[in-house]
Design a protein around this motif. Structure first.
Motif, PDB file in Angstrom:
ATOM      1  N   ARG A   7       0.848  -1.191   0.000  1.00 45.60           N
ATOM      2  CA  ARG A   7       0.000   0.000   0.000  1.00 45.60           C
ATOM      3  C   ARG A   7       0.884   1.241   0.000  1.00 45.60           C
ATOM      4  NH1 ARG A   7      -4.250   1.584   4.850  1.00 45.60           N
ATOM      5  NH2 ARG A   7      -5.198   3.375   3.812  1.00 45.60           N
ATOM      6  N   TRP A  16      -9.208   1.309   0.482  1.00 45.93           N
ATOM      7  CA  TRP A  16      -8.292   0.271   0.948  1.00 45.93           C
ATOM      8  C   TRP A  16      -9.070  -0.884   1.572  1.00 45.93           C
ATOM      9  CZ3 TRP A  16      -3.876  -1.952   0.434  1.00 45.93           C
ATOM     10  CH2 TRP A  16      -3.354  -2.768   1.445  1.00 45.93           C
ATOM     11  N   ASP A  39       1.144  -2.989   4.855  1.00 40.85           N
ATOM     12  CA  ASP A  39       0.295  -1.826   5.112  1.00 40.85           C
ATOM     13  C   ASP A  39       1.034  -0.938   6.120  1.00 40.85           C
ATOM     14  OD1 ASP A  39      -1.763  -0.025   5.439  1.00 40.85           O
ATOM     15  OD2 ASP A  39      -3.072  -1.403   6.529  1.00 40.85           O
ATOM     16  N   ALA A  67      -0.872  -0.919  -4.323  1.00 42.06           N
ATOM     17  CA  ALA A  67      -2.126  -0.199  -4.109  1.00 42.06           C
ATOM     18  C   ALA A  67      -1.769   1.282  -4.015  1.00 42.06           C
ATOM     19  CB  ALA A  67      -2.817  -0.686  -2.838  1.00 42.06           C
ATOM     20  N   LEU A  72      -6.544   3.114  -5.951  1.00 42.02           N
ATOM     21  CA  LEU A  72      -7.552   3.365  -4.923  1.00 42.02           C
ATOM     22  C   LEU A  72      -8.521   4.484  -5.292  1.00 42.02           C
ATOM     23  CD1 LEU A  72      -5.335   2.900  -1.741  1.00 42.02           C
ATOM     24  CD2 LEU A  72      -6.880   1.264  -2.820  1.00 42.02           C
TER      25      LEU A  72
END
Length: 129
Positions: A7, A16, A39, A67, A72
């Motif tokens: 992320r 998320w 994360d 990500a 996102l």
């Protein structure tokens, strides 16, 4: 062999959460990606090149899924997927609901990364076969 999910955007917590739920939900046939998630805000805003330099990959890892903000910010959550085994990293956007397809088929040797890249739409996003 797992896909490492990193992320890099921490500004969209609801997106998320939707992404994580999508990846954790098996398909009707019972398939899902084998994902290890990072994360950690230390990855905030990193470019794909920086992610490749910093992510703790294992020699058997094949893919890193990022990500990032574009992923996102779009309803179908098109992750940036980087193939670690091709000459020079190969990038492809893959909607979250189809990450399992690339992850599973590459780990089983059923398909090559190029086949997924060739199946991408005009915007360079793989949405399934």
């Amino acid at each position: 062999m797992s896909t490492l999910l990193v992320r890099t955007d921490f500004t969209q917590p609801h997106a998320w959460q939707k992404l994580c739920a999508t990846l954790q939900t098996p398909t009707r046939e019972g398939f899902q990606a084998d994902v290890v998630t990072i994360d950690d805000p230390v990855y905030q805003g990193l470019t794909p090149e920086q992610v490749l330099q910093r992510a703790p990959t294992d020699p058997q890892d094949r893919l890193i899924a990022v990500a990032d903000t574009p992923a996102l910010s779009t309803p179908d959550l098109p992750l940036l997927v980087i193939d670690l085994l091709e000459e020079g990293p190969q990038n492809l956007r893959v909607i979250a609901a189809q990450l399992w397809s690339i992850d599973n088929n590459l780990s089983l040797g059923n398909m090559d990364y190029e086949e997924f890249a060739e199946a991408a739409d005009d915007h360079g996003v793989y949405r399934g076969l």
